[in-house]
Design a protein around this motif. Sequence first.
Motif, PDB file in Angstrom:
ATOM      1  N   HIS A 210       1.714  -0.432   1.324  1.00 43.44           N
ATOM      2  CA  HIS A 210       1.596  -1.345   0.175  1.00 43.44           C
ATOM      3  C   HIS A 210       2.418  -0.840  -1.002  1.00 43.44           C
ATOM      4  CE1 HIS A 210      -1.320  -3.951   2.020  1.00 43.44           C
ATOM      5  NE2 HIS A 210      -2.124  -2.944   2.270  1.00 43.44           N
ATOM      6  N   SER A 211       2.411   0.460  -1.236  1.00 47.91           N
ATOM      7  CA  SER A 211       3.185   1.029  -2.340  1.00 47.91           C
ATOM      8  C   SER A 211       4.678   0.892  -2.081  1.00 47.91           C
ATOM      9  CB  SER A 211       2.844   2.509  -2.525  1.00 47.91           C
ATOM     10  OG  SER A 211       1.499   2.669  -2.864  1.00 47.91           O
TER      11      SER A 211
ATOM     12  N   ARG B  54       6.542  -2.287  -2.989  1.00 48.33           N
ATOM     13  CA  ARG B  54       6.776  -2.548  -4.406  1.00 48.33           C
ATOM     14  C   ARG B  54       7.994  -1.811  -4.943  1.00 48.33           C
ATOM     15  NH1 ARG B  54       1.108  -1.224  -6.707  1.00 48.33           N
ATOM     16  NH2 ARG B  54       0.652  -0.580  -4.605  1.00 48.33           N
TER      17      ARG B  54
ATOM     18  N   ALA C  79      -2.043   2.359   2.529  1.00 45.92           N
ATOM     19  CA  ALA C  79      -1.779   2.487   1.093  1.00 45.92           C
ATOM     20  C   ALA C  79      -0.305   2.786   0.835  1.00 45.92           C
ATOM     21  CB  ALA C  79      -2.661   3.584   0.494  1.00 45.92           C
TER      22      ALA C  79
END
Length: 82
Positions: free
Chosen positions: A63-64, A67, A60
């Motif tokens: 993925h963050s 961005r 997680a």
Amino acid sequence: AVPRCKPLRHAYEKEIVLYAYFQGLDYFSTECVYAPHAYRGHARNLLKDLEATRASTVAALGHSGRRLAVAAEVATKTLGAC
């Protein structure tokens, strides 16, 4: 700038080591002599604790992090040789 290709970025270190082992690839695990005093060891321990609590924590965060944008004017240290 040339974009980097990271085909194994979603794989855990254990899985990468197993892949190298079964493919007969040379794999060595040597730690940098400065590693025991590095701050990243504290961050690594925190991530391991979080991962023990919730298995998808590292994925997680990865993925963050993809961005987020980092400004070009951010100062970085010059890396030394190990």
